[in-house]
Design a protein around this motif. Structure first.
Motif: not given
Length: 129
Positions: A123, A126-127
């Protein structure tokens, strides 16, 4: 991960070897580059020299607390992109509030489930997943 994409770099700031070994296992399995420092005194210098994407930061450290390190990172504009996930054995609401108030991006209580930690790392980086 797309070809040619830079590997994400994680810095583990943890003084307990058994926890650091578990984190090492998880991070390696996920394919991230990583490094570890075991004392709070070393942490800020290492963060400034390596600019990791994410710092897994223990609250209770020898010499300098995780809260102080978090605050130091947030006061340095060149480190604005660095995400901080604080880890503590004392996972009270007050601890969480203090960490987030000082600029942590996330907070996880020890002992943690590896699945929960993996989801939080993804998280913050940003994955999906």
């Amino acid at each position: 991960m797309a070809d040619g994409a830079r590997k994400r770099r994680i810095l583990v700031v943890e003084d307990e070897d058994n926890i650091a070994i578990a984190l090492d296992y998880l991070i390696t399995r996920e394919g991230y580059e990583h490094d570890r420092v075991a004392s709070g005194a070393e942490a800020l210098g290492r963060i400034r020299s390596t600019h990791p994407d994410l710092v897994l930061l223990d609250v209770m450290l020898p010499e300098v607390s995780g809260y102080e390190i978090c605050q130091g990172v947030r006061l340095d504009p060149t480190l604005a992109h660095v995400k901080i996930l604080m880890m503590t054995a004392r996972g009270s609401a007050i601890e969480r509030k203090k960490g987030l108030a000082l600029g942590a991006d996330g907070f996880i209580s020890k002992p943690f489930e590896l699945k929960a930690l993996r989801e939080e790392v993804r998280r913050l980086l940003g994955e999906g997943g």
